[in-house]
Design an enzyme around this catalytic site. Structure first.
Site, PDB file in Angstrom:
ATOM      1  N   GLY A  45       0.807  -1.209   0.000  1.00 18.21           N
ATOM      2  CA  GLY A  45       0.000   0.000   0.000  1.00 18.21           C
ATOM      3  C   GLY A  45       0.838   1.256   0.000  1.00 18.21           C
ATOM      4  O   GLY A  45       2.069   1.216  -0.010  1.00 18.21           O
ATOM      5  N   ASP A  86       9.639 -11.353   4.470  1.00 14.31           N
ATOM      6  CA  ASP A  86       9.791 -10.305   3.449  1.00 14.31           C
ATOM      7  C   ASP A  86      10.784  -9.247   3.928  1.00 14.31           C
ATOM      8  O   ASP A  86      10.563  -8.048   3.760  1.00 14.31           O
ATOM      9  CB  ASP A  86       8.435  -9.671   3.130  1.00 14.31           C
ATOM     10  CG  ASP A  86       8.473  -8.876   1.824  1.00 14.31           C
ATOM     11  OD1 ASP A  86       9.357  -9.145   0.983  1.00 14.31           O
ATOM     12  OD2 ASP A  86       7.623  -7.987   1.641  1.00 14.31           O
TER      13      ASP A  86
END
Length: 445
Positions: free
Chosen positions: A164, A277
């Protein structure tokens, strides 16, 4: 209000009792005796029959009964009228209270939208301290985010990632935060949003970014974090400045901070959390260049590793080979990603770089031969730090990097061992154990 209603009810009951008592008293009162008068003298019996005494009594009694009924009806009417008036006054008072409360709520909402009123959430933010108690993320009203970000104005964008776009939010004059507006409204977005809220609501560590709150508005999802003024490590290393602000000691401090954050996830969280990640864009820097791990949307706990519906996720260049090839995910996968970030700090290069029109080369492939050649290594490090470090320390860091990016996960060290290898390389003033002269320390301003 309850007291007023009670008084009215009591008054009504007393009035009704008084009317009932009056009616009973009047109906049981004896008739007045018939007293002879000049108009109606008592005459002796004659051929003209005088009205029987009983009739006279009945006439007089009926007269008094009519009077009593009129009095009773008047009292009932008076009490009913008074009760009706009081009831109307009560309804009017309740209506006024309701209107005033509604006006007050609207006024507070308007003030909140202007950033003038501290809601309970803002009071919580004002007293927030990183490393505080767990489970403290708060639900935030959408209108508050609208006001704090100026309706998500593009001028407030701090950065954008795969999950986002991040906006700077000003909740009042003294408190700022970062608001991530998640892309899309699909199942993956919802899962990553819920995952981040669940994990970061429980995690509190100085090297893990703190989640302050979240917002669910229709199909949209928002996450509110503590703000990190210096942005991401990626922007510092690969942005316009090309890492000029990051001295050797600061780079070692950042590496140590990352290792501390990972050690907390791997060794102190129960169950173990695998970030999955880890990359330079998910490492954020505060005003003192303290590094914090962020973006836990893809993170997974050790207890969920056996689920068959977990797909391979991560960022090209950071993903461990065994995870890509075999889907095997362990805490050593994070260690591999840490090794790649360490190479970025050493060489100032991206994890994957374009070398030809249709050819790319990974940083690991490029750097591995150089890391093992002490004669070449000092000449290929990032020019910003070239000739600015103790060569012995450079070789130690290179050795750690080589171990972290080994193809075989069992050859990689535990993050705890990596952490302890960096402590002697970082000055005491920056959180390590190395003693250096004051003029050798970097400025954090």
């Amino acid at each position: 209000m309850k007291l007023l209603v009670l008084v009215i009810v009591q008054f009504w009951i007393l009035g009704c009792c008084w009317v009932s008592a009056s009616r009973v008293g009047l109906s049981e009162r004896p008739s007045d005796p018939v007293v002879p008068t000049d108009k109606y003298p008592i005459l002796p019996t004659s051929s003209v029959a005088a009205p029987p005494p009983g009739d006279a009594v009945r006439v007089v009694h009926v007269h008094h009964q009519d009077l009593d009924n009129k009095i009773m009806i008047g009292l009932i009417a008076s009490v009913s009228l008074l009760g009706g008036i009081l009831l109307l006054l009560t309804c009017f008072w309740v209506y006024r209270v309701h209107k005033l409360k509604k006006f007050k709520n609207n006024h507070e909402t308007s003030d909140a939208s202007k950033g003038l009123v501290l809601s309970p959430f803002l009071s919580k933010l004002a007293s927030f301290k990183p490393g505080g108690k767990k489970g403290s993320a708060a639900a935030i009203e959408y209108q508050l985010l609208i006001a704090a970000t100026n309706n998500f104005h593009k001028g407030n964008i701090l950065g954008e990632g795969g999950l986002g776009c991040v906006y700077k939010a000003q909740f009042n004059d003294k408190f700022h935060a970062a608001v991530k507006k998640l892309h899309g409204a699909g199942q993956d977005t919802e899962r990553e949003f819920q995952n981040e809220v669940d994990l970061l609501s429980k995690i509190r560590h100085r090297n893990v970014v703190s989640l302050l709150g979240y917002c669910i508005h229709n199909e949209m999802r928002f996450l509110v974090y503590e703000i990190m003024p210096n942005g991401s490590l990626d922007s510092y290393l690969h942005g316009p400045s090309r890492g000029r602000s990051l001295t050797w000691h600061l780079r070692m401090k950042i590496a140590l901070d990352i290792a501390r954050g990972l050690e907390y996830l791997h060794e102190h969280c129960n169950p173990t959390v695998i970030h999955r990640d880890l990359k330079s864009s998910n490492i954020l820097l505060d005003s003192n260049f303290n590094a914090k791990l962020s973006d836990f949307g893809l993170s997974i706990t050790a207890g969920n590793l056996e689920k068959s519906n977990i797909k391979v996720s991560g960022t090209l260049g950071y993903v461990a080979p065994e995870y890509i090839l075999d889907g095997k995910l362990t805490d050593k996968s994070d260690v591999y990603a840490f090794g790649v970030v360490l190479l970025e700090l050493l060489f100032g290069r991206r994890p994957v770089e374009k070398v030809a029109e249709a050819q790319r080369q990974s940083l690991v492939t490029w750097a591995m031969p150089l890391l093992k050649d002490r004669s070449k290594l000092p000449n290929v490090v990032d020019p910003v730090i070239k000739n600015a470090m103790d060569l012995k320390h450079l070789y130690q860091v290179a050795a750690v990097a080589v171990l972290c990016v080994q193809t075989e996960p069992s050859y990689r060290p535990l993050i705890t061992d990596v952490l302890h290898s960096f402590i002697p390389l970082v000055p005491v003033e920056l959180g390590g154990s190395l003693k250096v002269s004051d003029n050798a320390l970097p400025s954090l301003k």
